[in-house]
Design a protein around this motif. Structure first.
Motif, short mmCIF file in Angstrom:
data_model
loop_
_atom_site.label_atom_id
_atom_site.label_comp_id
_atom_site.label_asym_id
_atom_site.label_seq_id
_atom_site.Cartn_x
_atom_site.Cartn_y
_atom_site.Cartn_z
N ILE A 36 -7.66 24.65 25.16
CA ILE A 36 -7.73 23.21 24.88
C ILE A 36 -6.36 22.75 24.41
O ILE A 36 -5.76 23.35 23.50
N SER A 37 -5.86 21.69 25.01
CA SER A 37 -4.55 21.14 24.67
C SER A 37 -4.71 20.06 23.61
O SER A 37 -5.54 19.16 23.76
N ILE A 38 -3.91 20.14 22.56
CA ILE A 38 -3.91 19.14 21.49
C ILE A 38 -2.49 18.65 21.29
O ILE A 38 -1.58 19.44 21.06
N GLY A 142 -4.60 23.33 29.58
CA GLY A 142 -5.84 23.07 28.85
C GLY A 142 -6.98 22.64 29.76
O GLY A 142 -6.77 21.99 30.78
N ASP A 143 -8.19 23.00 29.36
CA ASP A 143 -9.38 22.54 30.08
C ASP A 143 -9.60 21.04 29.84
O ASP A 143 -10.12 20.34 30.71
N ILE A 144 -9.23 20.57 28.65
CA ILE A 144 -9.27 19.15 28.31
C ILE A 144 -8.02 18.83 27.50
O ILE A 144 -7.29 19.74 27.08
N LEU A 145 -7.78 17.53 27.28
CA LEU A 145 -6.65 17.09 26.45
C LEU A 145 -7.18 16.27 25.28
O LEU A 145 -7.95 15.33 25.47
N ILE A 146 -6.74 16.63 24.07
CA ILE A 146 -7.06 15.85 22.87
C ILE A 146 -5.76 15.24 22.35
O ILE A 146 -4.78 15.95 22.11
N VAL A 147 -5.75 13.92 22.16
CA VAL A 147 -4.60 13.21 21.58
C VAL A 147 -5.07 12.63 20.25
O VAL A 147 -5.88 11.70 20.23
N THR A 148 -4.60 13.17 19.15
CA THR A 148 -5.15 12.76 17.86
C THR A 148 -4.49 11.51 17.28
O THR A 148 -5.07 10.85 16.43
N GLN A 149 -3.27 11.20 17.72
CA GLN A 149 -2.61 9.94 17.32
C GLN A 149 -1.41 9.75 18.23
O GLN A 149 -0.69 10.70 18.53
N ALA A 150 -1.18 8.51 18.67
CA ALA A 150 -0.05 8.25 19.56
C ALA A 150 0.38 6.79 19.49
O ALA A 150 -0.46 5.89 19.41
N ASP A 151 1.67 6.58 19.53
CA ASP A 151 2.21 5.22 19.62
C ASP A 151 2.27 4.79 21.08
O ASP A 151 2.15 5.61 22.00
N LEU A 152 2.46 3.50 21.30
CA LEU A 152 2.68 3.00 22.65
C LEU A 152 3.99 3.56 23.20
O LEU A 152 4.95 3.75 22.45
N ASN A 153 4.02 3.85 24.48
CA ASN A 153 5.22 4.36 25.15
C ASN A 153 5.72 5.68 24.57
O ASN A 153 6.91 5.98 24.57
N ALA A 163 -2.72 14.10 32.53
CA ALA A 163 -4.13 14.47 32.46
C ALA A 163 -4.97 13.64 33.43
O ALA A 163 -5.89 14.16 34.08
N LEU A 164 -4.66 12.36 33.54
CA LEU A 164 -5.40 11.50 34.47
C LEU A 164 -5.19 11.95 35.91
O LEU A 164 -6.14 11.99 36.71
N LYS A 165 -3.96 12.29 36.26
CA LYS A 165 -3.67 12.77 37.61
C LYS A 165 -4.38 14.09 37.90
O LYS A 165 -4.80 14.35 39.03
N MET A 166 -4.50 14.91 36.88
CA MET A 166 -5.17 16.21 37.04
C MET A 166 -6.69 16.10 36.89
O MET A 166 -7.39 17.11 36.98
N GLU A 167 -7.17 14.88 36.61
CA GLU A 167 -8.60 14.61 36.44
C GLU A 167 -9.20 15.44 35.30
O GLU A 167 -10.32 15.97 35.41
N LYS A 168 -8.45 15.54 34.22
CA LYS A 168 -8.95 16.22 33.03
C LYS A 168 -9.50 15.20 32.04
O LYS A 168 -8.98 14.08 31.93
N GLU A 169 -10.55 15.57 31.32
CA GLU A 169 -11.10 14.68 30.31
C GLU A 169 -10.12 14.53 29.15
O GLU A 169 -9.46 15.50 28.74
N ILE A 170 -10.06 13.32 28.61
CA ILE A 170 -9.15 13.01 27.51
C ILE A 170 -9.98 12.54 26.32
O ILE A 170 -10.86 11.69 26.47
N PHE A 171 -9.68 13.08 25.15
CA PHE A 171 -10.40 12.72 23.94
C PHE A 171 -9.42 12.25 22.87
O PHE A 171 -8.29 12.76 22.78
N VAL A 172 -9.86 11.30 22.06
CA VAL A 172 -9.02 10.77 20.99
C VAL A 172 -9.86 10.62 19.72
O VAL A 172 -11.10 10.62 19.77
N LEU A 173 -9.17 10.46 18.60
CA LEU A 173 -9.84 10.14 17.34
C LEU A 173 -9.98 8.63 17.20
O LEU A 173 -9.15 7.88 17.70
N LYS A 188 -9.63 1.21 24.81
CA LYS A 188 -9.87 -0.12 25.35
C LYS A 188 -9.92 -0.09 26.88
O LYS A 188 -10.73 -0.78 27.51
N GLU A 189 -9.07 0.72 27.49
CA GLU A 189 -8.98 0.80 28.95
C GLU A 189 -9.98 1.77 29.56
O GLU A 189 -10.03 1.94 30.78
N GLY A 190 -10.77 2.43 28.72
CA GLY A 190 -11.79 3.35 29.20
C GLY A 190 -11.22 4.66 29.74
O GLY A 190 -11.89 5.35 30.53
N LYS A 191 -10.02 5.03 29.29
CA LYS A 191 -9.38 6.24 29.79
C LYS A 191 -9.63 7.45 28.90
O LYS A 191 -9.30 8.58 29.30
#
Length: 257
Positions: A36-38, A142-153, A163-173, A188-191
């Protein structure tokens, strides 16, 4: 555990920026585990620090190897919480360099007990492009990607693009308004999906396989080893079996149930 060789990874065969070679130091057996990628910001909020630690620790305890990029902040927290012997660090430079310098001790420990990977020649110094390629490999492993905090850009959102190109599920806090604008935008974008309950999330990604090593572990437990002895020999399997009620630990001694 300090070998330096070229190594080809199945997970990387279809990525856009496939490296010619992968160099490594450490334990290649970690590549055979569920991964799992974090990732996340270099300046996490206290809330993010706490939940990143909990997620990485719990996911590691139930059989997953944690993959990240060795940066300050979220990456370093994820590596440490997973346990140095159950984490993969993908470097933006050659394996003869320890970057960032502030994580030199952590990187050295992972070289010795976990796994350090790099797509670059061993004396290569990090560049803007190498961070992008590092991020792509972190996501690919990773089988999935978890992004626990991120700024724009941010670099973490670049990882999301991979991850989107690889069609992997993305999870956030879940974050408050005006905090972690990058992950809130993903929601907001449903990603991305939101992790509302760590216990429920970890149950979904509990990875216990019935194989020869696990059978050997139960046989080993019949000798009533100490917790430290079992952990040194079998790593996260100890936690997996305790969580699933297959062993009990009393006064530092393990007994099968």
């Amino acid at each position: 555990m300090n070998s330096i060789i070229k190594y080809d990874l199945e997970e990387l065969k279809n990525i856009q920026n496939k490296p010619k070679n992968i160099y490594y130091k450490g334990n290649l057996e970690l590549l055979n585990k569920p991964k799992i990628s974090i990732v996340g910001t270099r300046k996490p909020l206290n809330y993010t620090q706490l939940l990143t630690h909990q997620l990485s620790l719990r996911l590691s305890q139930v059989g997953n190897c944690i993959v990240s990029g060795g940066a300050m902040g979220v990456d370093a927290i994820a590596h440490k919480a997973a346990g140095i012997n159950n984490t993969i660090l993908v470097s933006p430079c050659g394996i003869n360099y320890k970057y960032p310098a502030i994580n030199k001790k952590l990187i050295s420990q992972i070289e010795e007990n976990g796994l350090l990977l790099s797509p670059f020649e061993k004396d290569f110094k990090a560049t803007n492009y190498s961070f992008v390629q590092r991020n792509e490999i972190v996501v690919a492993l990773g089988d999935i990607l978890i992004v626990t905090q991120a700024d724009l850009n941010s670099g973490s959102l670049r990882s999301v693009e991979f991850a989107l190109k690889m069609e992997k599920e993305i999870f956030v806090l879940p974050h408050r308004i005006n905090e972690s604008l990058g992950t809130n935008k993903l929601i907001k974008e449903g990603k991305a999906k939101i992790i509302y309950d760590i216990d429920e999330f970890v149950k979904i990604y509990t990875k216990i396989s019935i194989d020869k090593e696990n059978d050997d572990f139960l046989e080993f437990c019949k000798s009533n080893p100490t917790f430290d002895e079992a952990l040194q020999k079998y790593n996260s399997i100890v936690y997996e079996y305790e969580l699933n009620g297959k062993i009990e630990i009393k006064n530092g001694i393990i007994k099968p149930i």
